[in-house]
Motif scaffolding. Sequence first.
Motif, PDB file in Angstrom:
ATOM      1  N   ASN A 151       2.097  62.747  24.722  1.00  0.00           N
ATOM      2  CA  ASN A 151       2.136  63.456  26.003  1.00  0.00           C
ATOM      3  C   ASN A 151       3.160  64.574  25.910  1.00  0.00           C
ATOM      4  N   PRO A 152       2.741  65.740  25.458  1.00  0.00           N
ATOM      5  CA  PRO A 152       3.705  66.815  25.160  1.00  0.00           C
ATOM      6  C   PRO A 152       4.424  67.350  26.378  1.00  0.00           C
ATOM      7  N   GLY A 153       4.000  67.020  27.564  1.00  0.00           N
ATOM      8  CA  GLY A 153       4.634  67.568  28.757  1.00  0.00           C
ATOM      9  C   GLY A 153       5.909  66.858  29.168  1.00  0.00           C
ATOM     10  N   ASP A 154       6.287  65.791  28.482  1.00  0.00           N
ATOM     11  CA  ASP A 154       7.461  65.025  28.912  1.00  0.00           C
ATOM     12  C   ASP A 154       8.359  64.736  27.705  1.00  0.00           C
ATOM     13  N   PRO A 155       9.431  65.521  27.516  1.00  0.00           N
ATOM     14  CA  PRO A 155      10.302  65.324  26.341  1.00  0.00           C
ATOM     15  C   PRO A 155      11.427  64.317  26.586  1.00  0.00           C
ATOM     16  N   ARG A 156      11.522  63.717  27.781  1.00  0.00           N
ATOM     17  CA  ARG A 156      12.627  62.796  28.080  1.00  0.00           C
ATOM     18  C   ARG A 156      12.613  61.594  27.139  1.00  0.00           C
ATOM     19  N   LYS A 157      13.802  61.113  26.788  1.00  0.00           N
ATOM     20  CA  LYS A 157      13.945  59.918  25.961  1.00  0.00           C
ATOM     21  C   LYS A 157      14.021  58.703  26.889  1.00  0.00           C
ATOM     22  N   LEU A 158      12.896  58.052  27.097  1.00  0.00           N
ATOM     23  CA  LEU A 158      12.809  56.968  28.062  1.00  0.00           C
ATOM     24  C   LEU A 158      13.100  55.628  27.399  1.00  0.00           C
ATOM     25  N   GLY A 159      13.517  54.682  28.209  1.00  0.00           N
ATOM     26  CA  GLY A 159      13.787  53.346  27.687  1.00  0.00           C
ATOM     27  C   GLY A 159      13.574  52.273  28.731  1.00  0.00           C
ATOM     28  N   ILE A 160      14.315  52.373  29.842  1.00  0.00           N
ATOM     29  CA  ILE A 160      14.202  51.406  30.927  1.00  0.00           C
ATOM     30  C   ILE A 160      13.927  52.156  32.230  1.00  0.00           C
ATOM     31  N   GLY A 161      13.007  51.634  33.006  1.00  0.00           N
ATOM     32  CA  GLY A 161      12.729  52.174  34.329  1.00  0.00           C
ATOM     33  C   GLY A 161      13.247  51.199  35.370  1.00  0.00           C
ATOM     34  N   ILE A 162      14.072  51.692  36.286  1.00  0.00           N
ATOM     35  CA  ILE A 162      14.692  50.833  37.290  1.00  0.00           C
ATOM     36  C   ILE A 162      14.203  51.255  38.670  1.00  0.00           C
ATOM     37  N   ALA A 163      13.613  50.305  39.384  1.00  0.00           N
ATOM     38  CA  ALA A 163      13.147  50.587  40.736  1.00  0.00           C
ATOM     39  C   ALA A 163      14.228  50.301  41.767  1.00  0.00           C
ATOM     40  N   GLU A 164      14.999  49.233  41.544  1.00  0.00           N
ATOM     41  CA  GLU A 164      15.990  48.835  42.546  1.00  0.00           C
ATOM     42  C   GLU A 164      17.092  48.003  41.893  1.00  0.00           C
ATOM     43  N   ILE A 165      18.306  48.147  42.409  1.00  0.00           N
ATOM     44  CA  ILE A 165      19.450  47.345  41.969  1.00  0.00           C
ATOM     45  C   ILE A 165      20.015  46.630  43.189  1.00  0.00           C
ATOM     46  N   THR A 166      20.226  45.334  43.048  1.00  0.00           N
ATOM     47  CA  THR A 166      20.842  44.537  44.110  1.00  0.00           C
ATOM     48  C   THR A 166      22.080  43.851  43.539  1.00  0.00           C
ATOM     49  N   ILE A 167      23.174  43.904  44.276  1.00  0.00           N
ATOM     50  CA  ILE A 167      24.416  43.244  43.884  1.00  0.00           C
ATOM     51  C   ILE A 167      24.644  42.070  44.830  1.00  0.00           C
ATOM     52  N   THR A 168      24.887  40.887  44.240  1.00  0.00           N
ATOM     53  CA  THR A 168      25.135  39.690  45.047  1.00  0.00           C
ATOM     54  C   THR A 168      26.525  39.139  44.752  1.00  0.00           C
ATOM     55  N   ASP A 169      27.066  38.400  45.715  1.00  0.00           N
ATOM     56  CA  ASP A 169      28.399  37.816  45.600  1.00  0.00           C
ATOM     57  C   ASP A 169      28.255  36.317  45.360  1.00  0.00           C
ATOM     58  N   GLY A 170      28.579  35.894  44.133  1.00  0.00           N
ATOM     59  CA  GLY A 170      28.473  34.484  43.796  1.00  0.00           C
ATOM     60  C   GLY A 170      29.809  33.776  43.739  1.00  0.00           C
ATOM     61  N   THR A 171      30.844  34.409  44.278  1.00  0.00           N
ATOM     62  CA  THR A 171      32.185  33.835  44.184  1.00  0.00           C
ATOM     63  C   THR A 171      32.273  32.489  44.888  1.00  0.00           C
ATOM     64  N   ARG A 172      31.676  32.398  46.078  1.00  0.00           N
ATOM     65  CA  ARG A 172      31.797  31.179  46.855  1.00  0.00           C
ATOM     66  C   ARG A 172      30.652  30.207  46.600  1.00  0.00           C
ATOM     67  N   THR A 173      29.600  30.672  45.920  1.00  0.00           N
ATOM     68  CA  THR A 173      28.448  29.800  45.665  1.00  0.00           C
ATOM     69  C   THR A 173      28.127  29.856  44.192  1.00  0.00           C
ATOM     70  N   VAL A 174      28.533  28.849  43.455  1.00  0.00           N
ATOM     71  CA  VAL A 174      28.263  28.792  42.025  1.00  0.00           C
ATOM     72  C   VAL A 174      27.120  27.821  41.809  1.00  0.00           C
ATOM     73  N   HIS A 175      25.995  28.338  41.359  1.00  0.00           N
ATOM     74  CA  HIS A 175      24.820  27.494  41.204  1.00  0.00           C
ATOM     75  C   HIS A 175      24.919  26.667  39.931  1.00  0.00           C
ATOM     76  N   ALA A 176      24.660  25.411  40.061  1.00  0.00           N
ATOM     77  CA  ALA A 176      24.724  24.528  38.905  1.00  0.00           C
ATOM     78  C   ALA A 176      23.712  24.928  37.840  1.00  0.00           C
ATOM     79  N   ALA A 177      22.609  25.483  38.290  1.00  0.00           N
ATOM     80  CA  ALA A 177      21.569  25.836  37.327  1.00  0.00           C
ATOM     81  C   ALA A 177      21.953  27.043  36.502  1.00  0.00           C
ATOM     82  N   ARG A 178      23.003  27.774  36.919  1.00  0.00           N
ATOM     83  CA  ARG A 178      23.361  28.999  36.209  1.00  0.00           C
ATOM     84  C   ARG A 178      24.713  28.860  35.576  1.00  0.00           C
TER      85      ARG A 178
END
Length: 696
Positions: free
Chosen positions: A669-696
């Motif tokens: 596709n000669p029309g796009d010279p960008r060096k692509l790798g990962i496409g990100i649609a959304e980033i969410t940040i969560t706070d796990g300080t007070r809730t530590v899941h045993a499964a993780r």
Amino acid sequence: MIPNDATRRSPTWPLALLLSLAVVAWFVYQRNHGLHPTVFADEWYYSRMARLVPLADAIVPSYLYLWIFGASASCGDGFLECVRAGNLAFYLAGSPFVYLTARRFTSAPVSFFLALLAALAPLNVYTAYFMPEATYYFGFCVLAWIALTRTGWHPVLYALAAGVVLGAMSLVKVHAIFLLPAIVPFLLYASWDRGGAWFLRGVLMALVATAATFAMKFGLGWLLAGEAGLSLLGPFYQGGVGGGSRLKLIAPAFINGRAHLAILTMLYGVPLAILLYELCTRSLRARGDARNLLHVFVFLTLGAAAGLTVVYTASLAAPGSNEGLRMHLRYYSFVFPLLYIVAAAAMHVRAPDAPAVREWPRLRWALVLVMAALLVFALLRLHTYALNTVDGPDIGGIDLTGPAGRILMALQLALLVTWAARKRIAAPLFVFVALPAALWAGHVGSDKYLQAHRPPGQADLAGKYVSSVVPRAERGSVVVAGDDMGLIMRAQFQIDHPDSVPMLLDKPGPLPEYLMPINKKWIVLLGANNSLPTSLTPALRTPHYTVVRLPDPDPALGRMPLSTEPDGKFVTKLEGLSHAEPWGRWSDAKQVVIHFAEPLPRRVGVVLNARAFDDNADLPFKATLGGVEKEFRIGWHLQEIGLHFDTDGSARTLVIEVPKPVSPAERGNPGDPRKLGIGIAEITITDGTRTVHAAR
């Protein structure tokens, strides 16, 4: 010449057709009732778009179809049966138009027979699916009736009616737009056939039809879906329109196209031979014969639809994939009833006052030789192609190497030779023997395929269990994971919530820690060879699927869609990411660096809704936050991954290392010279300080 008998005005045959269609409706409804959904992703996507999300959010511009069948939401849990009833009504409503079209070219009893065959054809398998094929078929039957029987209308009204119907069809399936290149030359031909100053009149008719098509598509599309209705192809198909050299399609198009010709010859060799012969000898040489209009219309519409099918399939061909060998007959099989009519029209002698045209016996034999070669190809090679009932019910259920396939090929060859020898018996034998035999063979295979989907599959059972135990408000927080996307969507169909999340695993085995959902409440894991961490207590565990209620999600500190500019109160700077697109952003460097406005919690969760480009789908990415490194993998499709970092509480920079940046230009596709790798649609940040899941 069509016999001028008393049946022309008699209501006997139309009434007989209506009664017969009632019987067919009962038969097909009984066959379809109770079947589980079959075609994925189509049935889940159409169900979701029609019933669960606003029309403006539909990924395909089938707004008229979605609006009509969105009414099935009033049927509650029985919505699928309501959809099937609606499909059946539209499908059978096409048969009266087949009858009326055939009446211009053959007698009432034969027209009745052809309309009944059209109702019983394998194409009716699509009445069982939450898909627009049955409605689209009805639209084409109306379009053909206008084009072939309403030629006495005023030229502008004639073209306007054709354009309005075509525009409405494009709001059922966008593929109708690609019939316009067939309708425009047909209108020019129809004007020539009328005689007189035909060229300017024909140009006017073509312009009126084109304007009416787009006015209907965009006008009604805007009324139904707002600004989204002004898109020509919609997000899904527009995203599939790429660059690159079209010359690369020649080889796969030849491989796919020859198989389509072989299938058409095997099923409809006689009417195709008649069609091609008449086009060469009469259609451009003599005016005033309605059969010329029929032949030109069928040739143009079948050619446009089949040609688009071959090119589209060729564009999907790739090493190691069978996509280039799939036979998508459903993209043009709506034209097949007109081939019935072509054969039936040849059963009648031409009117005595029709202009005499020289016969070309050598052309007949040349056509038969080419078609015989295609039949030999069908016998020897067609079984190596990807044939199935969903793509082409006319051929998918026929055992090509068994007695049924060989008998059909031998019968078609015998009739072609009979036709070349100018024996008038060839057309009646095709209509009353070969055609019913081919349709019956396709019907038997289609019915067998449908009945295999009557018992619920394991994914159906998993989805039904979730819908029975998970409150409606929580079904949007259900993750369905597995290594088969078809089964994942089957479960989503039964869960019936637009926000359930699919998670495709690249291989069977234990679920990696980073794929454990951080901000969801339930997970359904499909597949006997897949497993969840043993620390989780399942709500239900079977040999084929597991359902788990996850610990309460960590509270979200912030969420940033990358399709927009970042909120400075959350993210101050982005590095290594390209411009925003409607879905998100691609990386265009070796590293992606995200600078947060505030230090992140000591135990922080980073949820990425992301996908990989090209070879990166098979390679590991690395994410670093506060000196802690995590490795993860993602596929070519958007998926959520969750990463937990234990830091000193001062970290505010996330670095993602791309394993192998590569440009679309390097991939053709000669029309796009960008060096692509990962496409990100959304980033969410969560706070796990007070809730530590045993499964993780």
